[in-house]
Design an enzyme around this catalytic site. Sequence first.
Site, PDB file in Angstrom:
ATOM      1  N   GLN A   1      24.251  71.942  73.749  1.00 38.07           N
ATOM      2  CA  GLN A   1      25.344  72.903  73.544  1.00 38.07           C
ATOM      3  C   GLN A   1      25.154  74.088  74.485  1.00 38.07           C
ATOM      4  OE1 GLN A   1      25.920  73.454  68.978  1.00 38.07           O
ATOM      5  NE2 GLN A   1      23.890  72.603  69.279  1.00 38.07           N
ATOM      6  N   ASN A   2      24.024  74.118  75.174  1.00 39.49           N
ATOM      7  CA  ASN A   2      23.716  75.289  76.003  1.00 39.49           C
ATOM      8  C   ASN A   2      24.474  75.248  77.326  1.00 39.49           C
ATOM      9  OD1 ASN A   2      21.994  75.847  73.965  1.00 39.49           O
ATOM     10  ND2 ASN A   2      20.129  75.254  75.042  1.00 39.49           N
TER      11      ASN A   2
ATOM     12  N   HIS B   1      29.373  72.029  75.837  1.00 42.01           N
ATOM     13  CA  HIS B   1      30.068  73.324  75.856  1.00 42.01           C
ATOM     14  C   HIS B   1      30.264  73.838  77.289  1.00 42.01           C
ATOM     15  CE1 HIS B   1      29.001  74.242  71.370  1.00 42.01           C
ATOM     16  NE2 HIS B   1      29.939  73.340  71.521  1.00 42.01           N
TER      17      HIS B   1
ATOM     18  N   CYS C   1      45.018  75.433  87.673  1.00 37.66           N
ATOM     19  CA  CYS C   1      45.062  74.004  87.994  1.00 37.66           C
ATOM     20  C   CYS C   1      43.854  73.235  87.464  1.00 37.66           C
ATOM     21  CB  CYS C   1      45.207  73.798  89.501  1.00 37.66           C
ATOM     22  SG  CYS C   1      43.725  74.223  90.448  1.00 37.66           S
TER      23      CYS C   1
ATOM     24  N   PRO D   1      12.379  76.801  63.719  1.00 35.75           N
ATOM     25  CA  PRO D   1      11.551  77.671  62.865  1.00 35.75           C
ATOM     26  C   PRO D   1      12.221  77.952  61.522  1.00 35.75           C
ATOM     27  CG  PRO D   1      12.000  78.719  64.999  1.00 35.75           C
ATOM     28  CD  PRO D   1      12.842  77.481  64.931  1.00 35.75           C
TER      29      PRO D   1
ATOM     30  N   ALA E   1      10.252  75.453  69.748  1.00 42.21           N
ATOM     31  CA  ALA E   1      10.445  74.291  70.626  1.00 42.21           C
ATOM     32  C   ALA E   1       9.309  74.130  71.630  1.00 42.21           C
ATOM     33  CB  ALA E   1      11.780  74.431  71.362  1.00 42.21           C
TER      34      ALA E   1
HETATM   35  P1  OAD Z   1      22.418  79.692  67.374  1.00 41.60           P
HETATM   36  O1  OAD Z   1      22.088  81.027  67.902  1.00 41.60           O
HETATM   37  O2  OAD Z   1      23.513  79.571  66.376  1.00 41.60           O
HETATM   38  O3  OAD Z   1      21.131  79.029  66.715  1.00 41.60           O
HETATM   39  C1  OAD Z   1      19.897  79.033  67.378  1.00 41.60           C
HETATM   40  C2  OAD Z   1      18.923  78.247  66.530  1.00 41.60           C
HETATM   41  O4  OAD Z   1      17.704  78.188  67.237  1.00 41.60           O
HETATM   42  C3  OAD Z   1      18.627  78.859  65.157  1.00 41.60           C
HETATM   43  O5  OAD Z   1      18.699  77.861  64.162  1.00 41.60           O
HETATM   44  C4  OAD Z   1      17.189  79.376  65.298  1.00 41.60           C
HETATM   45  O6  OAD Z   1      16.454  79.296  64.076  1.00 41.60           O
HETATM   46  C5  OAD Z   1      16.634  78.423  66.334  1.00 41.60           C
HETATM   47  N1  OAD Z   1      15.521  78.965  67.133  1.00 41.60           N
HETATM   48  C6  OAD Z   1      15.266  80.239  67.460  1.00 41.60           C
HETATM   49  N2  OAD Z   1      14.164  80.322  68.229  1.00 41.60           N
HETATM   50  C7  OAD Z   1      13.721  79.063  68.398  1.00 41.60           C
HETATM   51  C8  OAD Z   1      12.621  78.463  69.096  1.00 41.60           C
HETATM   52  N3  OAD Z   1      11.768  79.224  69.786  1.00 41.60           N
HETATM   53  N4  OAD Z   1      12.465  77.119  69.043  1.00 41.60           N
HETATM   54  C9  OAD Z   1      13.336  76.356  68.331  1.00 41.60           C
HETATM   55  N5  OAD Z   1      14.387  76.852  67.667  1.00 41.60           N
HETATM   56  C10 OAD Z   1      14.592  78.185  67.692  1.00 41.60           C
HETATM   57  O7  OAD Z   1      22.681  78.753  68.654  1.00 41.60           O
HETATM   58  P2  OAD Z   1      23.397  77.327  68.707  1.00 41.60           P
HETATM   59  O8  OAD Z   1      23.149  76.536  67.489  1.00 41.60           O
HETATM   60  O9  OAD Z   1      23.043  76.737  70.018  1.00 41.60           O
HETATM   61  O10 OAD Z   1      29.026  77.927  71.583  1.00 41.60           O
HETATM   62  O11 OAD Z   1      24.916  77.754  68.729  1.00 41.60           O
HETATM   63  C11 OAD Z   1      25.907  76.784  68.871  1.00 41.60           C
HETATM   64  C12 OAD Z   1      27.060  77.327  69.669  1.00 41.60           C
HETATM   65  O12 OAD Z   1      27.537  78.545  69.079  1.00 41.60           O
HETATM   66  C13 OAD Z   1      26.724  77.720  71.081  1.00 41.60           C
HETATM   67  O13 OAD Z   1      26.725  76.629  71.985  1.00 41.60           O
HETATM   68  C14 OAD Z   1      27.821  78.681  71.420  1.00 41.60           C
HETATM   69  C15 OAD Z   1      27.836  79.494  70.138  1.00 41.60           C
HETATM   70  O14 OAD Z   1      29.028  80.128  69.837  1.00 41.60           O
HETATM   71  C16 OAD Z   1      29.924  78.285  72.479  1.00 41.60           C
HETATM   72  O15 OAD Z   1      29.796  79.290  73.166  1.00 41.60           O
HETATM   73  C17 OAD Z   1      31.087  77.368  72.585  1.00 41.60           C
END
Ligand code: OAD
Length: 256
Positions: free
Chosen positions: A101-102, A129, A140, A227, A244
Amino acid sequence: MSEDTGRARQLLRDAGAVIVLTGAGVSAESGVPTFRGPGGLWKEFRPDELATPEAFARDPRLVWEWYAWRRTLVAACAPNAAHRSLAEWALHSRKVTIVTQNVDGLHARAARVAAGNGDAAHALPVEVHGSLLRDRCSGCDARSEPVTVDATSSATLPRCTRCGALLRPDVVWFGEMLDEGAVAKADRAAATADVCLVVGTSALVHPAALLPLRTRAQGGLVIEVNPEETPLTRVAEISIRGRAVEVVPVLLVRTA
Ligand code: OAD
């Protein structure tokens, strides 16, 4: 190594096909802010002002200013041990599909480093994403290499060389459809996987968060690395509470 880590490692080794779904947490240790955790982007900024088509129509300069800042931030970051070990694994094992999703491009950078002069294609992630590191024409739809953006005024914003409309970052905004091809690839990988390894996502944003459920529904297993607890924890066969960079390389040691 904990019992759960050992069991997860064995499951990943024995699986015939694996989908890896990653979120912002996998890049946290590289210095890329997450969205919802402490210091998360959505704590400080409002998505409706910066990450919707309406926001871009209203104030493209503000939106570009924010994305230009994020581009600069990401350019100063490097793939970490989790990106690197996933890239090595996907490069050497055809059974692995990385879906992210990154939009930070760090999986792809790790893949290119892992491949050296060879072909990185199989280790490149499906970016559901989009990518911060690509432009798209708001008129376009043509995709292009990112240009340097001068967001000091609306007159200096970059424009499409073909049709003259404003360029925008090629990311998916709230309220927009995901790229059909990317979704189809991700869905196919989820449906055919024996294991879905989920790393660093809050699993709150659909349809990406549904991919592990798709694997489950087809009889596969979910392994989560995070975590914190997430909505996926209750469907996960194994949930490893950890960062991670610490967990992923250990999970993938000698996993073919
Ligand atoms: P979030 O910020 O919602 O979640 C990040 C997750 O990573 C959380 O569950 C944390 O507990 C976990 N986390 C934090 N530090 C970590 C580490 N060192 N190792 C492992 N895990 C860790 O981010 P996403 O789930 O990626 O979309 O968010 C999903 C989407 O929401 C993104 O792609 C973005 C956002 O709005 C768009 O922009 C379309």
